[in-house]
Design an enzyme around this catalytic site. Structure first.
Site, PDB file in Angstrom:
ATOM      1  N   SER A  87       4.233   4.639  -0.278  1.00 18.99           N
ATOM      2  CA  SER A  87       3.254   5.695  -0.556  1.00 18.99           C
ATOM      3  C   SER A  87       3.139   6.513   0.710  1.00 18.99           C
ATOM      4  CB  SER A  87       1.894   5.068  -0.877  1.00 18.99           C
ATOM      5  OG  SER A  87       0.863   6.028  -0.815  1.00 18.99           O
ATOM      6  N   TYR A 100      -5.072  -0.832   0.306  1.00 26.54           N
ATOM      7  CA  TYR A 100      -3.878  -0.113  -0.154  1.00 26.54           C
ATOM      8  C   TYR A 100      -3.020   0.323   1.033  1.00 26.54           C
ATOM      9  CZ  TYR A 100      -1.133   3.178  -2.974  1.00 26.54           C
ATOM     10  OH  TYR A 100      -0.113   3.845  -3.610  1.00 26.54           O
ATOM     11  N   LYS A 104       0.775  -0.824   1.855  1.00 30.21           N
ATOM     12  CA  LYS A 104       1.896   0.120   1.848  1.00 30.21           C
ATOM     13  C   LYS A 104       2.566   0.206   3.224  1.00 30.21           C
ATOM     14  CE  LYS A 104       1.811   1.170  -2.526  1.00 30.21           C
ATOM     15  NZ  LYS A 104       2.953   0.852  -3.400  1.00 30.21           N
TER      16      LYS A 104
END
Ligand SMILES: NC(=O)c1ccc[n+]([C@@H]2O[C@H](COP(=O)([O-])OP(=O)(O)OC[C@H]3O[C@@H](n4cnc5c(N)ncnc54)[C@H](O)[C@@H]3O)[C@@H](O)[C@H]2O)c1
Length: 213
Positions: A87, A100, A104
């Site tokens: 991402s 998150y 990532k």
């Protein structure tokens, strides 16, 4: 097409997927480790279960995919591609999306290591990291959140993707174009990515205190 129920946090599921794929199709020419989830909230408000789930799917799930498929791809010996979906969050740090971002960053680091390891083996397998910006998908409809800050981020992100995201088809086309061009770094939003990469490089090399992007 062959649909196989698979939880990427379960190594046995990935092993079964790799085995039935080999039985049905023979060689794997393209492996995309794409499953991913977000769970928003301030770090100290995130539930341990949700934190573990984000890391379990976004990091360990990619590891399980690599572990199940790569030995078969190496034994096959033919040319192939592996794409791990990271991402834009892999190169930046965003408040209330710490789980998150951490996942990532880890997925990207793992992808870079994989590329180096396969190159050292002189395997005909190329590795790419897909770093999407906003794509209009269901990710925030199914995202969990903790606390009011987490709920606000999830709602804001859902609206942001709806209003600003490229379509999944556009993101997929970008991936295939990047693979055809032999790129390791594949961005759906290269200009935004460049801005964030410069900010990150400046922070790291200038020893700067983190601020929101
Ligand atoms: N949508 C975006 O703006 C965006 C931006 C950057 C990165 N990404 C990444 O793109 C990838 C795809 O996400 P998306 O946006 O299409 O979201 P999505 O929610 O539409 O799709 C994610 C898919 O992962 C699957 N999944 C979740 N947990 C799983 C598990 N344990 N085992 C197997 N499958 C599981 C879901 O069933 C779903 O089909 C993710 O890795 C996500 O982090 C998305």
């Amino acid at each position: 097409a062959l649909a196989v129920r698979c939880d990427v946090t379960d190594p046995d599921d990935l092993e079964r997927l790799a085995a039935v794929t080999a039985d049905r199709f023979g060689s794997v020419r393209l492996l995309v480790n794409n499953a991913g989830v977000d769970s928003t909230g301030r770090l100290w408000e995130l539930s341990p279960e949700r934190f573990e789930r984000v890391l379990g799917v976004n990091v360990t799930g990619v590891f399980h995919g690599i572990r199940a498929f790569v030995p078969r791809m190496l034994a096959d010996g033919g040319p192939a591609h592996i794409v791990n979906t990271a991402s834009i969050g892999a190169v930046t740090t965003v408040p209330t999306q710490a789980a998150y971002c951490a996942s990532k960053h880890a997925a990207l680091a793992m992808t870079e290591c994989l590329a180096i390891e396969l190159a050292a083996e002189q395997a005909p397998i190329t590795v790419a990291a897909l770093l999407p910006g906003p794509v209009h998908t269901a990710i925030y409809e199914s995202a969990a959140s903790d606390g009011s800050a987490g709920a606000a981020t999830r709602d804001r992100m859902e609206a942001f993707l709806r209003e600003n995201g490229v379509t999944p088809e556009q993101a997929a086309n970008t991936m295939f174009e990047g693979l055809a061009a032999g790129q390791f770094w594949i961005y759906t939003h290269p200009e935004r990515a460049d801005d964030l990469l410069r900010l990150r490089a400046d922070r790291l090399t200038g020893h700067l205190t983190p601020t929101a992007p």
